[in-house]
Design a protein around this motif. Structure first.
Motif, PDB file in Angstrom:
ATOM      1  N   GLY A   4       0.860  -1.187   0.000  1.00 60.17           N
ATOM      2  CA  GLY A   4       0.000   0.000   0.000  1.00 60.17           C
ATOM      3  C   GLY A   4       0.890   1.228   0.000  1.00 60.17           C
ATOM      4  O   GLY A   4       2.115   1.107   0.099  1.00 60.17           O
ATOM      5  N   HIS A   5       0.297   2.430  -0.113  1.00 59.67           N
ATOM      6  CA  HIS A   5       1.119   3.647   0.005  1.00 59.67           C
ATOM      7  C   HIS A   5       0.557   4.565   1.082  1.00 59.67           C
ATOM      8  O   HIS A   5      -0.651   4.761   1.164  1.00 59.67           O
ATOM      9  CB  HIS A   5       1.325   4.359  -1.336  1.00 59.67           C
ATOM     10  N   TYR A   6       1.485   5.080   1.917  1.00 63.71           N
ATOM     11  CA  TYR A   6       1.063   5.964   3.011  1.00 63.71           C
ATOM     12  C   TYR A   6       1.078   7.424   2.579  1.00 63.71           C
ATOM     13  O   TYR A   6       0.593   8.291   3.296  1.00 63.71           O
ATOM     14  CB  TYR A   6       1.927   5.750   4.266  1.00 63.71           C
ATOM     15  N   ASP A   7       1.655   7.713   1.412  1.00 62.71           N
ATOM     16  CA  ASP A   7       1.669   9.119   0.983  1.00 62.71           C
ATOM     17  C   ASP A   7       0.325   9.480   0.349  1.00 62.71           C
ATOM     18  O   ASP A   7      -0.393   8.614  -0.161  1.00 62.71           O
ATOM     19  CB  ASP A   7       2.817   9.401   0.011  1.00 62.71           C
ATOM     20  N   VAL A   8       0.014  10.764   0.427  1.00 64.07           N
ATOM     21  CA  VAL A   8      -1.250  11.260  -0.127  1.00 64.07           C
ATOM     22  C   VAL A   8      -0.983  12.480  -1.000  1.00 64.07           C
ATOM     23  O   VAL A   8       0.079  13.103  -0.914  1.00 64.07           O
ATOM     24  CB  VAL A   8      -2.265  11.641   0.986  1.00 64.07           C
ATOM     25  N   GLN A   9      -1.963  12.807  -1.810  1.00 67.10           N
ATOM     26  CA  GLN A   9      -1.926  14.041  -2.578  1.00 67.10           C
ATOM     27  C   GLN A   9      -2.191  15.213  -1.634  1.00 67.10           C
ATOM     28  O   GLN A   9      -2.797  15.054  -0.579  1.00 67.10           O
ATOM     29  CB  GLN A   9      -3.046  14.022  -3.636  1.00 67.10           C
ATOM     30  N   GLY A  10      -1.769  16.403  -2.021  1.00 63.79           N
ATOM     31  CA  GLY A  10      -2.102  17.599  -1.249  1.00 63.79           C
ATOM     32  C   GLY A  10      -3.615  17.771  -1.180  1.00 63.79           C
ATOM     33  O   GLY A  10      -4.333  17.223  -2.017  1.00 63.79           O
ATOM     34  N   PRO A  11      -4.110  18.511  -0.175  1.00 62.82           N
ATOM     35  CA  PRO A  11      -5.562  18.622  -0.012  1.00 62.82           C
ATOM     36  C   PRO A  11      -6.225  19.566  -1.011  1.00 62.82           C
ATOM     37  O   PRO A  11      -7.442  19.550  -1.153  1.00 62.82           O
ATOM     38  CB  PRO A  11      -5.714  19.165   1.415  1.00 62.82           C
ATOM     39  N   GLY A  12      -5.446  20.397  -1.717  1.00 64.28           N
ATOM     40  CA  GLY A  12      -6.078  21.392  -2.599  1.00 64.28           C
ATOM     41  C   GLY A  12      -6.735  22.486  -1.763  1.00 64.28           C
ATOM     42  O   GLY A  12      -6.400  22.653  -0.585  1.00 64.28           O
ATOM     43  N   PRO A  13      -7.695  23.222  -2.335  1.00 64.01           N
ATOM     44  CA  PRO A  13      -8.309  24.350  -1.608  1.00 64.01           C
ATOM     45  C   PRO A  13      -9.046  23.899  -0.349  1.00 64.01           C
ATOM     46  O   PRO A  13      -9.993  23.104  -0.430  1.00 64.01           O
ATOM     47  CB  PRO A  13      -9.289  24.941  -2.626  1.00 64.01           C
ATOM     48  N   LEU A  14      -8.600  24.409   0.809  1.00 63.24           N
ATOM     49  CA  LEU A  14      -9.154  23.953   2.090  1.00 63.24           C
ATOM     50  C   LEU A  14     -10.621  24.330   2.257  1.00 63.24           C
ATOM     51  O   LEU A  14     -11.393  23.602   2.884  1.00 63.24           O
ATOM     52  CB  LEU A  14      -8.333  24.533   3.253  1.00 63.24           C
ATOM     53  N   ASP A  15     -11.026  25.470   1.681  1.00 63.02           N
ATOM     54  CA  ASP A  15     -12.423  25.874   1.876  1.00 63.02           C
ATOM     55  C   ASP A  15     -13.403  25.006   1.085  1.00 63.02           C
ATOM     56  O   ASP A  15     -14.604  25.098   1.275  1.00 63.02           O
ATOM     57  CB  ASP A  15     -12.629  27.372   1.583  1.00 63.02           C
ATOM     58  N   ALA A  16     -12.869  24.148   0.203  1.00 61.42           N
ATOM     59  CA  ALA A  16     -13.742  23.210  -0.513  1.00 61.42           C
ATOM     60  C   ALA A  16     -14.033  21.959   0.329  1.00 61.42           C
ATOM     61  O   ALA A  16     -14.872  21.142  -0.043  1.00 61.42           O
ATOM     62  CB  ALA A  16     -13.108  22.809  -1.843  1.00 61.42           C
ATOM     63  N   TRP A  17     -13.329  21.801   1.457  1.00 56.54           N
ATOM     64  CA  TRP A  17     -13.539  20.635   2.335  1.00 56.54           C
ATOM     65  C   TRP A  17     -14.620  20.953   3.366  1.00 56.54           C
ATOM     66  O   TRP A  17     -14.580  22.005   4.005  1.00 56.54           O
ATOM     67  CB  TRP A  17     -12.248  20.278   3.067  1.00 56.54           C
ATOM     68  N   GLN A  18     -15.543  20.005   3.540  1.00 57.53           N
ATOM     69  CA  GLN A  18     -16.588  20.200   4.568  1.00 57.53           C
ATOM     70  C   GLN A  18     -16.065  19.964   5.968  1.00 57.53           C
ATOM     71  O   GLN A  18     -16.588  20.496   6.939  1.00 57.53           O
ATOM     72  CB  GLN A  18     -17.736  19.223   4.309  1.00 57.53           C
ATOM     73  N   SER A  19     -15.058  19.085   6.108  1.00 56.36           N
ATOM     74  CA  SER A  19     -14.351  18.938   7.374  1.00 56.36           C
ATOM     75  C   SER A  19     -12.875  18.919   7.029  1.00 56.36           C
ATOM     76  O   SER A  19     -12.499  18.641   5.892  1.00 56.36           O
ATOM     77  CB  SER A  19     -14.770  17.646   8.093  1.00 56.36           C
ATOM     78  N   ALA A  20     -12.031  19.223   8.017  1.00 63.43           N
ATOM     79  CA  ALA A  20     -10.596  19.371   7.733  1.00 63.43           C
ATOM     80  C   ALA A  20     -10.031  18.071   7.156  1.00 63.43           C
ATOM     81  O   ALA A  20     -10.383  16.981   7.614  1.00 63.43           O
ATOM     82  CB  ALA A  20      -9.863  19.770   9.010  1.00 63.43           C
ATOM     83  N   PRO A  21      -9.165  18.177   6.131  1.00 63.40           N
ATOM     84  CA  PRO A  21      -8.668  16.982   5.438  1.00 63.40           C
ATOM     85  C   PRO A  21      -7.901  16.005   6.329  1.00 63.40           C
ATOM     86  O   PRO A  21      -7.913  14.805   6.051  1.00 63.40           O
ATOM     87  CB  PRO A  21      -7.758  17.553   4.345  1.00 63.40           C
ATOM     88  N   PHE A  22      -7.254  16.515   7.352  1.00 59.88           N
ATOM     89  CA  PHE A  22      -6.466  15.618   8.200  1.00 59.88           C
ATOM     90  C   PHE A  22      -7.094  15.455   9.588  1.00 59.88           C
ATOM     91  O   PHE A  22      -6.436  15.151  10.560  1.00 59.88           O
ATOM     92  CB  PHE A  22      -5.002  16.088   8.248  1.00 59.88           C
ATOM     93  N   GLU A  23      -8.414  15.679   9.648  1.00 56.03           N
ATOM     94  CA  GLU A  23      -9.192  15.407  10.859  1.00 56.03           C
ATOM     95  C   GLU A  23     -10.315  14.463  10.442  1.00 56.03           C
ATOM     96  O   GLU A  23     -11.393  14.909  10.038  1.00 56.03           O
ATOM     97  CB  GLU A  23      -9.709  16.742  11.427  1.00 56.03           C
ATOM     98  N   PRO A  24     -10.049  13.135  10.470  1.00 60.95           N
ATOM     99  CA  PRO A  24     -11.046  12.185   9.970  1.00 60.95           C
ATOM    100  C   PRO A  24     -12.399  12.364  10.658  1.00 60.95           C
ATOM    101  O   PRO A  24     -12.458  12.589  11.873  1.00 60.95           O
ATOM    102  CB  PRO A  24     -10.442  10.814  10.299  1.00 60.95           C
ATOM    103  N   GLU A  25     -13.464  12.303   9.858  1.00 57.03           N
ATOM    104  CA  GLU A  25     -14.807  12.507  10.407  1.00 57.03           C
ATOM    105  C   GLU A  25     -15.770  11.589   9.665  1.00 57.03           C
ATOM    106  O   GLU A  25     -15.739  11.504   8.443  1.00 57.03           O
ATOM    107  CB  GLU A  25     -15.208  13.980  10.192  1.00 57.03           C
ATOM    108  N   VAL A  26     -16.626  10.901  10.436  1.00 55.62           N
ATOM    109  CA  VAL A  26     -17.658  10.075   9.815  1.00 55.62           C
ATOM    110  C   VAL A  26     -18.917  10.917   9.663  1.00 55.62           C
ATOM    111  O   VAL A  26     -19.402  11.511  10.629  1.00 55.62           O
ATOM    112  CB  VAL A  26     -17.945   8.811  10.662  1.00 55.62           C
ATOM    113  N   ARG A  27     -19.409  11.017   8.434  1.00 50.28           N
ATOM    114  CA  ARG A  27     -20.702  11.663   8.173  1.00 50.28           C
ATOM    115  C   ARG A  27     -21.507  10.679   7.344  1.00 50.28           C
ATOM    116  O   ARG A  27     -21.053  10.254   6.274  1.00 50.28           O
ATOM    117  CB  ARG A  27     -20.528  12.973   7.382  1.00 50.28           C
TER     118      ARG A  27
END
Ligand code: BES
Ligand code: MN
Ligand code: MN
Length: 439
Positions: free
Chosen positions: A76-99
Motif C-alpha cells: 500500500g502507500h502511506y503518501d497522499v496528494q495535497g488537499p487542494g483548496p481547504l475551503d472546498a472541504w466540509q471537514s478538515a482533510p487531516f481530521e477524519p470525520e464520519v458523516r
C-alpha cells in the motif's frame, strides 16, 4: 472493524503525509513509522528503509505458522496528494470525520483507508497463530509523486515472493468487488516554452515577435486526440488488442455510458460510452492537465508552461513512447524559441485471468463477500505493479474504493462498511493463498 483498529486508522489519517509538494519530511517519516509500529505491535518485524534520500519505505515481515509456506507481499502507500483548496472541504482533510455512511479525510480511500484492512487482517491472523503464508509488508511513500524508491527496492530484493497483493484500486460497483488485472502506464510531462527574455508590449511588438502561449498551443495541437479520442499512430505503438474472451467479459459489466453519466461527464462522441472499457483499459489517452502563462492584458508572454499526461495501454513501452512524445513536441518549436521537457514514466501491466494467484483471489473474495468478483482493467496507474511483474511476481490488485470516493479531490472519503468488507476479503485471501504453488 474492531474499535481499536479503527482508532489506529484515524490516527494514521491525521498525519498529513503529502508527497506531492508542500508536505513535511517529518510527517512522511511519522506516517511510515506509524505503519511500522502496527506491524511490531502484532509481533512482527518492521523497519524504515530510505533509498537515495527518498521518502522512507516500510519493510516488514509477519512469518507463517509453518515451514515451506508461500510468501506474499502486501503493498500500500502511506503518501497522499495535497488537499487542494481547504475551503472546498466540509471537514478538515487531516481530521477524519464520519458523516453518514462515509469516513472523510485525505487518504481515506487513496490509499491509507483502502490498504489498512489488508494490513490489519495480516496482523490479526499472525497474532492468532492462523497466518499460513509468510507476509512481507511493503508500504511506500512516493506513489503519488512518481518516486523511484520502491522500484529500486523491488529490483534489489533477492528474496522475492510467490505473489503480491495491492489494495489501491476500486470495486466495480457497490455490489461487485473487483480484481484489477490491467492498469495503464503513464508518461507525465512538464513542458516549458521560453520565447523571449521578458514579456513585451503587444502593441509595440505584437505581430513581430514569438509568443510563448502561441508556441505552446502549436506544440500541443498535434498531440490532441481526434473527435473519437483516438491518438496518432506513433503514440499507439505497442498497443495489444484485448482478447475476444476479455471483450466478451466486459459485456457483463456495467455499461460505460452509466460510468460517464454518474460523474456528469460530457462524452467525446457517441462511441465514448459504449466503447468505454476498451478505450479506458486498452488504449492510450492524452490529456493537457493545465496550462499557465501570461500575467496581464496586452502583453506578449515570454514564457508558458503545460503539464500533460499520456496514459499508456498494456503492451506499450514507456521509454519508446516518451522519446516519441518529446520528438513530436520539439518538432513544432520555431527557431530561437527554447523548450524544456521533463518527464516521469510508469509502465502498464496486465495479468492473465487464469494465473493461480488470480483464480485463488477471485474465489476467496467471492466467498468472503457473498458477491461475484469481476476481473476488470483500470485506466489509472500504480507504478509498482509493473515492477513486481518484472521480478516475476504475479500481483492481485484489488481494494474497496468506489467511484464516488473523490480521490485526489476535496472531500475524499471511503465507505465505512467497506473497511469491514475489505478486512473480511483480505483475511480469506491470505488464508486461501496458503494453497499457492511455491515453485
Ligand atoms: N490508487 C491510484 C490509482 C488507481 C485509482 C488505480 C483507482 C485504480 C483505481 C494511485 O494512487 C494513483 O493516483 N496513481 C497515479 C499514478 C501516477 C502519479 C504515476 C495516477 O494514476 O495518476
Ligand atoms: Mn493510490
Ligand atoms: Mn492516487
Amino acid at each position: 472493524m474492531e474499535p481499536g483498529r479503527l482508532e489506529e486508522l484515524y490516527d494514521w489519517l491525521r498525519i498529513p503525509s503529502i508527497s506531492t509538494g508542500g508536505g513535511e519530511a517529518k510527517d512522511l517519516q511519522d506516517a511510515a513509522e506509524f505503519a511500522a509500529e502496527i506491524v511490531r505491535r502484532a509481533g512482527g518485524e518492521a523497519e524504515l528503509v530510505t533509498i537515495d534520500g527518498g521518502n522512507p519505505l516500510v519493510i516488514g515481515e509477519l512469518r507463517a505458522n509453518s515451514e515451506n509456506a508461500p510468501t506474499v507481499i502486501i503493498y500500500g502507500h502511506y503518501d497522499v496528494q495535497g488537499p487542494g483548496p481547504l475551503d472546498a472541504w466540509q471537514s478538515a482533510p487531516f481530521e477524519p470525520e464520519v458523516r453518514g455512511e462515509r469516513l472523510y479525510a485525505r487518504g481515506a480511500a487513496d490509499d491509507k483507508g483502502n490498504f489498512f484492512p489488508l494490513l490489519a487482517a495480516a496482523c490479526d491472523l499472525f497474532q492468532s497463530g492462523e497466518l499460513a503464508v509468510n507476509v512481507r509488508v511493503v508500504i511506500e511513500g512516493e506513489e503519488e509523486a512518481g518516486g523511484e524508491s520502491v522500484a529500486a527496492w523491488v529490483k534489489a530484493d533477492q528474496r522475492g515472493a510467490d505473489c503480491a497483493i495491492v489494495f489501491d484500486s476500486a470495486m466495480e460497483d457497490a455490489e461487485t468487488p473487483a480484481i484489477t488485472i490491467g492498469l495503464r502506464g503513464c508518461v507525465s510531462t512538464m513542458i516549458t516554452v521560453t520565447a523571449q527574455p521578458r514579456d513585451l508590449h503587444s502593441g509595440l511588438y505584437g505581430g513581430s515577435v514569438q509568443n510563448a502561449l502561441h508556441v505552446l498551443q502549436r506544440v500541443l495541437a498535434p498531440l490532441l486526440p481526434d473527435g473519437e479520442g483516438n491518438l496518432r499512430e506513433e503514440l499507439r505503438a505497442g498497443v495489444e488488442p484485448p482478447s475476444a474472451a476479455e471483450l466478451e467479459s466486459w459485456q457483463q459489466l456495467r455499461p460505460g455510458q452509466e460510468m460517464l453519466d454518474e460523474v456528469g461527464a460530457t462524452p467525446l462522441s457517441e462511441n465514448s460510452g459504449p466503447d468505454f472499457r476498451r478505450r479506458n483499459g486498452a488504449e492510450p489517452s492524452f490529456e493537457v492537465n493545465w496550462i499557465e502563462g501570461g500575467a496581464a492584458r496586452t502583453v506578449v508572454p515570454a514564457e508558458a508552461r503545460a503539464f500533460v499526461t499520456l496514459r499508456l495501454a498494456p503492451g506499450q513501452d514507456p521509454g519508446a513512447i516518451e522519446a516519441e512524445l518529446e520528438r513530436l513536441l520539439r518538432s513544432e518549436v520555431p527557431a530561437g524559441v527554447s523548450i524544456e521537457i521533463e518527464s516521469h514514466t510508469a509502465t502498464p501491466s496486465l495479468f492473465a485471468a487464469d494465473l493461480p494467484a488470480i483464480e485463488i483471489a477471485r474465489k476467496a473474495i467471492d466467498h468472503a463477500s457473498g458477491m461475484n468478483t469481476a476481473l476488470i482493467r483500470s485506466g489509472g496507474s500504480i507504478p509498482v505493479v509493473a515492477d513486481f511483474a518484472a521480478a516475476g511476481i504475479p500481483v492481485i490488485v484489488s481494494g474497496f474504493g468506489l467511484a464516488d470516493d473523490e480521490i485526489h479531490a476535496p472531500n475524499e472519503s471511503f465507505t465505512v462498511t467497506n473497511l469491514d468488507l475489505g478486512e473480511r476479503c483480505a483475511r480469506e485471501l491470505l488464508l486461501a493463498l496458503a494453497a499457492l504453488p511455491t515453485d
